[in-house]
Write a protein that holds these residues in place. Structure first.
Motif, PDB file in Angstrom:
ATOM      1  N   GLN A 130      13.952   4.932  -6.232  1.00 41.35           N
ATOM      2  CA  GLN A 130      14.451   4.735  -7.596  1.00 41.35           C
ATOM      3  C   GLN A 130      13.614   3.707  -8.360  1.00 41.35           C
ATOM      4  O   GLN A 130      13.262   2.661  -7.839  1.00 41.35           O
ATOM      5  CB  GLN A 130      15.908   4.275  -7.552  1.00 41.35           C
ATOM      6  N   SER A 131      13.289   4.042  -9.618  1.00 44.35           N
ATOM      7  CA  SER A 131      12.497   3.178 -10.518  1.00 44.35           C
ATOM      8  C   SER A 131      11.055   3.014 -10.042  1.00 44.35           C
ATOM      9  O   SER A 131      10.370   2.079 -10.459  1.00 44.35           O
ATOM     10  CB  SER A 131      13.145   1.795 -10.661  1.00 44.35           C
ATOM     11  N   GLN A 132      10.590   3.923  -9.197  1.00 49.26           N
ATOM     12  CA  GLN A 132       9.249   3.812  -8.613  1.00 49.26           C
ATOM     13  C   GLN A 132       8.497   5.136  -8.709  1.00 49.26           C
ATOM     14  O   GLN A 132       9.060   6.159  -9.049  1.00 49.26           O
ATOM     15  CB  GLN A 132       9.347   3.416  -7.136  1.00 49.26           C
ATOM     16  N   SER A 133       7.210   5.066  -8.367  1.00 51.55           N
ATOM     17  CA  SER A 133       6.355   6.239  -8.233  1.00 51.55           C
ATOM     18  C   SER A 133       5.312   5.907  -7.169  1.00 51.55           C
ATOM     19  O   SER A 133       4.986   4.743  -6.961  1.00 51.55           O
ATOM     20  CB  SER A 133       5.667   6.554  -9.565  1.00 51.55           C
ATOM     21  N   SER A 134       4.772   6.933  -6.525  1.00 53.85           N
ATOM     22  CA  SER A 134       3.681   6.681  -5.579  1.00 53.85           C
ATOM     23  C   SER A 134       2.525   5.956  -6.253  1.00 53.85           C
ATOM     24  O   SER A 134       1.795   5.192  -5.617  1.00 53.85           O
ATOM     25  CB  SER A 134       3.172   8.009  -4.995  1.00 53.85           C
ATOM     26  N   ASN A 135       2.359   6.194  -7.559  1.00 53.31           N
ATOM     27  CA  ASN A 135       1.250   5.588  -8.289  1.00 53.31           C
ATOM     28  C   ASN A 135       1.391   4.089  -8.459  1.00 53.31           C
ATOM     29  O   ASN A 135       0.405   3.409  -8.777  1.00 53.31           O
ATOM     30  CB  ASN A 135       1.096   6.247  -9.665  1.00 53.31           C
ATOM     31  N   ASP A 136       2.611   3.557  -8.301  1.00 56.41           N
ATOM     32  CA  ASP A 136       2.723   2.093  -8.352  1.00 56.41           C
ATOM     33  C   ASP A 136       3.127   1.487  -7.013  1.00 56.41           C
ATOM     34  O   ASP A 136       2.773   0.351  -6.712  1.00 56.41           O
ATOM     35  CB  ASP A 136       3.646   1.623  -9.485  1.00 56.41           C
ATOM     36  N   THR A 137       3.834   2.261  -6.166  1.00 56.84           N
ATOM     37  CA  THR A 137       4.234   1.687  -4.877  1.00 56.84           C
ATOM     38  C   THR A 137       3.054   1.550  -3.918  1.00 56.84           C
ATOM     39  O   THR A 137       2.918   0.534  -3.226  1.00 56.84           O
ATOM     40  CB  THR A 137       5.318   2.542  -4.196  1.00 56.84           C
ATOM     41  N   PHE A 138       2.192   2.567  -3.868  1.00 59.38           N
ATOM     42  CA  PHE A 138       1.125   2.530  -2.869  1.00 59.38           C
ATOM     43  C   PHE A 138       0.100   1.429  -3.146  1.00 59.38           C
ATOM     44  O   PHE A 138      -0.246   0.669  -2.240  1.00 59.38           O
ATOM     45  CB  PHE A 138       0.440   3.893  -2.752  1.00 59.38           C
ATOM     46  N   PRO A 139      -0.404   1.289  -4.388  1.00 59.79           N
ATOM     47  CA  PRO A 139      -1.316   0.159  -4.629  1.00 59.79           C
ATOM     48  C   PRO A 139      -0.646  -1.194  -4.447  1.00 59.79           C
ATOM     49  O   PRO A 139      -1.289  -2.149  -4.010  1.00 59.79           O
ATOM     50  CB  PRO A 139      -1.784   0.375  -6.073  1.00 59.79           C
ATOM     51  N   THR A 140       0.644  -1.282  -4.767  1.00 58.47           N
ATOM     52  CA  THR A 140       1.357  -2.539  -4.533  1.00 58.47           C
ATOM     53  C   THR A 140       1.409  -2.846  -3.044  1.00 58.47           C
ATOM     54  O   THR A 140       1.152  -3.987  -2.620  1.00 58.47           O
ATOM     55  CB  THR A 140       2.785  -2.470  -5.101  1.00 58.47           C
ATOM     56  N   ALA A 141       1.722  -1.844  -2.242  1.00 52.96           N
ATOM     57  CA  ALA A 141       1.754  -2.036  -0.792  1.00 52.96           C
ATOM     58  C   ALA A 141       0.388  -2.423  -0.243  1.00 52.96           C
ATOM     59  O   ALA A 141       0.280  -3.251   0.672  1.00 52.96           O
ATOM     60  CB  ALA A 141       2.252  -0.761  -0.107  1.00 52.96           C
ATOM     61  N   MET A 142      -0.667  -1.844  -0.800  1.00 48.97           N
ATOM     62  CA  MET A 142      -2.019  -2.203  -0.370  1.00 48.97           C
ATOM     63  C   MET A 142      -2.303  -3.676  -0.617  1.00 48.97           C
ATOM     64  O   MET A 142      -2.906  -4.362   0.215  1.00 48.97           O
ATOM     65  CB  MET A 142      -3.051  -1.330  -1.089  1.00 48.97           C
ATOM     66  N   HIS A 143      -1.853  -4.182  -1.761  1.00 50.20           N
ATOM     67  CA  HIS A 143      -2.063  -5.596  -2.075  1.00 50.20           C
ATOM     68  C   HIS A 143      -1.245  -6.491  -1.145  1.00 50.20           C
ATOM     69  O   HIS A 143      -1.752  -7.502  -0.637  1.00 50.20           O
ATOM     70  CB  HIS A 143      -1.695  -5.871  -3.538  1.00 50.20           C
ATOM     71  N   ILE A 144       0.015  -6.122  -0.926  1.00 46.46           N
ATOM     72  CA  ILE A 144       0.868  -6.897  -0.020  1.00 46.46           C
ATOM     73  C   ILE A 144       0.234  -6.934   1.370  1.00 46.46           C
ATOM     74  O   ILE A 144       0.138  -7.991   2.011  1.00 46.46           O
ATOM     75  CB  ILE A 144       2.279  -6.291   0.058  1.00 46.46           C
ATOM     76  N   CYS A 145      -0.200  -5.784   1.841  1.00 47.26           N
ATOM     77  CA  CYS A 145      -0.805  -5.661   3.160  1.00 47.26           C
ATOM     78  C   CYS A 145      -2.086  -6.483   3.260  1.00 47.26           C
ATOM     79  O   CYS A 145      -2.306  -7.201   4.246  1.00 47.26           O
ATOM     80  CB  CYS A 145      -1.098  -4.189   3.447  1.00 47.26           C
ATOM     81  N   ALA A 146      -2.931  -6.397   2.240  1.00 48.66           N
ATOM     82  CA  ALA A 146      -4.201  -7.117   2.257  1.00 48.66           C
ATOM     83  C   ALA A 146      -3.996  -8.626   2.319  1.00 48.66           C
ATOM     84  O   ALA A 146      -4.647  -9.329   3.106  1.00 48.66           O
ATOM     85  CB  ALA A 146      -5.033  -6.745   1.028  1.00 48.66           C
ATOM     86  N   VAL A 147      -3.083  -9.138   1.503  1.00 50.69           N
ATOM     87  CA  VAL A 147      -2.814 -10.580   1.500  1.00 50.69           C
ATOM     88  C   VAL A 147      -2.256 -11.021   2.851  1.00 50.69           C
ATOM     89  O   VAL A 147      -2.634 -12.064   3.393  1.00 50.69           O
ATOM     90  CB  VAL A 147      -1.843 -10.957   0.359  1.00 50.69           C
ATOM     91  N   GLU A 148      -1.357 -10.209   3.400  1.00 53.41           N
ATOM     92  CA  GLU A 148      -0.763 -10.529   4.703  1.00 53.41           C
ATOM     93  C   GLU A 148      -1.837 -10.617   5.785  1.00 53.41           C
ATOM     94  O   GLU A 148      -1.883 -11.580   6.566  1.00 53.41           O
ATOM     95  CB  GLU A 148       0.270  -9.465   5.063  1.00 53.41           C
ATOM     96  N   LEU A 149      -2.719  -9.629   5.847  1.00 55.36           N
ATOM     97  CA  LEU A 149      -3.735  -9.593   6.891  1.00 55.36           C
ATOM     98  C   LEU A 149      -4.807 -10.650   6.683  1.00 55.36           C
ATOM     99  O   LEU A 149      -5.338 -11.211   7.658  1.00 55.36           O
ATOM    100  CB  LEU A 149      -4.364  -8.198   6.955  1.00 55.36           C
ATOM    101  N   LEU A 150      -5.138 -10.947   5.438  1.00 54.68           N
ATOM    102  CA  LEU A 150      -6.091 -12.033   5.175  1.00 54.68           C
ATOM    103  C   LEU A 150      -5.574 -13.347   5.754  1.00 54.68           C
ATOM    104  O   LEU A 150      -6.314 -14.091   6.410  1.00 54.68           O
ATOM    105  CB  LEU A 150      -6.327 -12.183   3.672  1.00 54.68           C
ATOM    106  N   ASN A 151      -4.305 -13.625   5.491  1.00 55.80           N
ATOM    107  CA  ASN A 151      -3.742 -14.922   5.871  1.00 55.80           C
ATOM    108  C   ASN A 151      -3.326 -15.014   7.334  1.00 55.80           C
ATOM    109  O   ASN A 151      -3.299 -16.113   7.896  1.00 55.80           O
ATOM    110  CB  ASN A 151      -2.557 -15.254   4.961  1.00 55.80           C
TER     111      ASN A 151
END
Length: 248
Positions: A130-151
């Protein structure tokens, strides 16, 4: 193997009876039978964090019942904790927006909640997405994942290597070796001096990566399908970003 029949807008499809995924995930498995590389579980867990935050915000904004949002969050926590890894079988080869993995997470969450039978039956797209699309959830998840793995992985590894090299630089500060240019002109230097250069290279690289990390903190969530925010509440983006910051 036993199967159950799932339905989506494209019709009926057979899905193994013992899995939590649904029709969209099954179609992806059948349509993208290529390669052995699976979607990294870190991306899946980042999507689970995001789905949890979105459910909380949808409830806060009156778009979803609180008890439903709570059950979605509990299901997402199961994914984050690695309890449901076997239910995310998809290949990295799929549509460009990561639609199938987004739906894979939606379907697993909804099935987990529905199997408990505590709240009303929830829908993977209408509720979990709800209130989402693959076009905004997937890039958001990529950013969350990248920051997590960097740190958690990259930065500690670089700092550990820097410490090792710094120690060796001192240990070998009096060990003379031959340094050569491309024309093989021999001049002396210490092995410790050479290693100290490696330390500086790592320091500079770490600084550059950390400076670039800043741009990962901007999230696409709330843009929905085409970046306009259509079908999402007006304050959804900011509220979800706050929750992501709190949960991570």
């Amino acid at each position: 193997m036993e199967y159950r029949i799932e339905k989506d807008t494209m019709g009926e499809i057979k899905v193994p009876a013992n899995v939590l995924w649904g029709a969209q995930t099954q179609r992806s498995l059948e349509n993208f039978k290529i390669g052995k590389d699976k979607m990294p579980i870190e991306i899946v867990k980042a999507l689970a964090i995001l789905k949890s935050c979105c459910a909380q915000v949808n409830a806060k904004l009156g778009k979803m019942e609180v008890d439903v949002a709570n059950e979605i969050q509990l299901a997402c926590k199961q994914i984050e904790d690695g309890q449901l890894d076997e239910h995310f079988p998809l290949s990295v080869y799929q549509t460009g927006s990561g639609t199938q993995t987004n739906m894979n997470v939606n379907e697993v969450v909804s099935s987990f909640v529905n199997n408990k039978g505590i709240v009303r039956k929830i829908h993977p797209n209408d509720d979990v997405n709800q209130s989402q699309s693959s076009n905004d959830t997937f890039p958001t998840a990529m950013h969350i994942c990248a920051v997590e793995l960097l740190n958690t992985l990259l930065y500690p590894s670089i700092k550990k290597l820097m410490h090792t090299f710094s120690t060796l630089s001192i240990k070998y500060k009096d060990t003379i070796k031959i340094g050569r240019t491309h024309l093989q002109d021999a001049t002396p230097l210490t092995f410790g001096q050479e290693i100290s250069g490696w330390v500086t290279m790592l320091e500079n690289s770490l600084d550059m990566i950390q400076a670039s990390e800043t741009y990962l903190y901007e999230l696409a969530i709330g843009g929905t399908a085409v970046g306009t925010g259509i079908n999402a509440p007006a304050t959804f983006a900011e509220e979800v970003a706050k929750q992501v910051a709190l949960q991570t």
